[in-house]
Design an enzyme around this catalytic site. Structure first.
Site, PDB file in Angstrom:
ATOM      1  N   TYR A   1       4.195   0.181  -0.786  1.00 19.69           N
ATOM      2  CA  TYR A   1       3.561   0.768  -0.178  1.00 19.69           C
ATOM      3  C   TYR A   1       3.152   0.140   1.681  1.00 19.69           C
ATOM      4  CZ  TYR A   1      -0.016   4.673   2.149  1.00 19.69           C
ATOM      5  OH  TYR A   1      -1.098   5.086   2.897  1.00 19.69           O
TER       6      TYR A   1
ATOM      7  N   SER B   1      -2.046   2.723   7.171  1.00 25.46           N
ATOM      8  CA  SER B   1      -2.814   2.478   5.537  1.00 25.46           C
ATOM      9  C   SER B   1      -3.819   1.454   6.303  1.00 25.46           C
ATOM     10  CB  SER B   1      -2.233   2.996   5.314  1.00 25.46           C
ATOM     11  OG  SER B   1      -2.323   2.399   3.910  1.00 25.46           O
TER      12      SER B   1
ATOM     13  N   THR C   1       2.580   7.986  -1.194  1.00 24.34           N
ATOM     14  CA  THR C   1       1.246   7.800  -1.096  1.00 24.34           C
ATOM     15  C   THR C   1       0.609   7.248  -2.427  1.00 24.34           C
ATOM     16  OG1 THR C   1      -0.246   8.923  -1.448  1.00 24.34           O
ATOM     17  CG2 THR C   1       0.146   9.122   0.863  1.00 24.34           C
TER      18      THR C   1
ATOM     19  N   LYS D   1      -4.282  14.746  -7.275  1.00 20.60           N
ATOM     20  CA  LYS D   1      -4.122  12.715  -7.024  1.00 20.60           C
ATOM     21  C   LYS D   1      -3.991  12.307  -8.366  1.00 20.60           C
ATOM     22  CE  LYS D   1      -4.351  10.856  -3.137  1.00 20.60           C
ATOM     23  NZ  LYS D   1      -5.038   9.771  -1.693  1.00 20.60           N
TER      24      LYS D   1
ATOM     25  N   ARG E   1     -15.812  -1.840  -0.348  1.00 22.82           N
ATOM     26  CA  ARG E   1     -15.233  -0.731   0.098  1.00 22.82           C
ATOM     27  C   ARG E   1     -15.729  -0.101   1.643  1.00 22.82           C
ATOM     28  NH1 ARG E   1      -9.650  -0.229  -3.373  1.00 22.82           N
ATOM     29  NH2 ARG E   1      -9.581  -2.630  -4.525  1.00 22.82           N
TER      30      ARG E   1
END
Length: 321
Positions: free
Chosen positions: A141, A114, A77, A178, A215
């Site tokens: 990606y 995604s 990811t 992450k 976003r």
């Protein structure tokens, strides 16, 4: 049994918790379990078995009679990854193997796509499947995810039920591992605790003021609710957006993180790193009509609600979901 790939990761481990909370304990967790930091994500959760991702497809073929549902959430990811061979192996070829095995044995499948597939949103953020080949992802990606979506739709043989979920900006517990790819809320919290302030990226787009880049931030608890719904729905196959449906600014995000900590906002701006500046999304907002049209009507957390829960009940306590 219910299978969850990527089970040591962020969204998948939260799904394990959701399934546990609903009384599902016969779970098979699939991943590369060599990362001790990720393994904390499923500590204390109830499951039947762990299967290494390299062994999974053969395991599924051997155990398909006992499997009721497959959630394929495992992927590479990292949006800064430029090793096309790695992305093709993990995000494209591996997903094809999972898909084909589900087809062969009549297993329902939900997989992770995604919102990175939308690129700069040149053709909008509508999960209309006829537009997939018009999309222009900004990084390898996103390309790998869009390539699989296109491939899936072209298949003559499909699982009797399948859904590809275009995750937007998901945030919430269990993303501790992450690093750079963790949510801006996670980084905001850590910056505030370290320095008492937050540095957001400047805008390099004249249409947006500093901090007013927008976003679609979606709380991971809402994401798992949708997946749980689809597990029972098992009809209306296709590709679906999965965001909150409401774009919010990074200033909103940072301000609400300060508020959840009971602190006055102290926000400044720094240049966006050059390695991502040309591939930076200034606006994303999931069009959610399609999911609603098949009967999903649960309200999503507002940004205020999600940030407050995440900061006060997880980040501040170092807790996992």
């Amino acid at each position: 049994m219910i299978v969850i790939t990527g089970a040591a990761g962020f969204i998948a481990s939260c799904l394990v918790q959701k399934l546990n909370s609903e009384g599902y304990h016969d779970l098979v967790l699939v991943d590369d379990f060599s990362d001790a930091g990720q393994n904390k994500n499923f500590a204390g959760k109830r499951f039947t078995k762990q299967v290494d991702r390299e062994d999974f497809v053969s395991w599924l073929r051997e155990n398909q009679l006992h499997v009721q549902f497959v959630f394929h959430l495992g992927a590479r990811t990292d949006t800064t990854e430029f090793d096309y061979a790695l992305l093709n192996r993990l995000n494209l070829d591996y997903s094809k193997d999972v898909w084909n095995t589900c087809v062969e044995f009549g297993l329902p499948l939900v997989y992770a796509s995604s919102a990175a597939t939308y690129g700069l949103g040149e053709v909008g953020y509508d999960d209309d499947e006829t537009r997939l080949e018009q999309l222009k992802p900004l990084n390898p990606y996103g390309e790998s995810k869009n390539d699989f979506d296109i491939w899936a739709l072209k298949q003559d043989r499909k699982p009797f039920f399948w859904a590809g979920l275009k995750f937007f900006n998901v945030y919430g517990p269990n993303e501790y591992h992450k690093g750079r790819m963790a949510s801006v809320i996670f980084h905001t919290y850590n910056q505030i605790m370290k320095s008492g302030e937050m540095k957001l990226f400047q805008s390099h787009n004249p249409d947006f003021k500093d901090g007013e880049q927008m976003r679609d931030f979606v709380y991971v608890k809402d994401v798992t609710e949708v997946m749980y719904f689809l597990m029972h729905h098992r009809k209306d196959s296709g590709i679906y957006n999965l965001g909150s449906g409401t774009a919010r600014t990074f200033l909103d995000l940072a301000t609400n993180t300060f508020k959840a900590l009971g602190k006055e906002p102290k926000i400044s701006f720094v240049p966006t790193p050059e390695d991502i500046r040309d591939k930076y999304q200034y606006f994303t907002e999931a069009k959610m009509d399609k999911l609603k049209s098949i009967g999903y009507h649960k309200p999503f957390h507002s940004l205020e609600e999600g940030v407050e829960d995440y900061v006060q009940n997880y980040l501040s306590k170092g807790e996992y979901l």
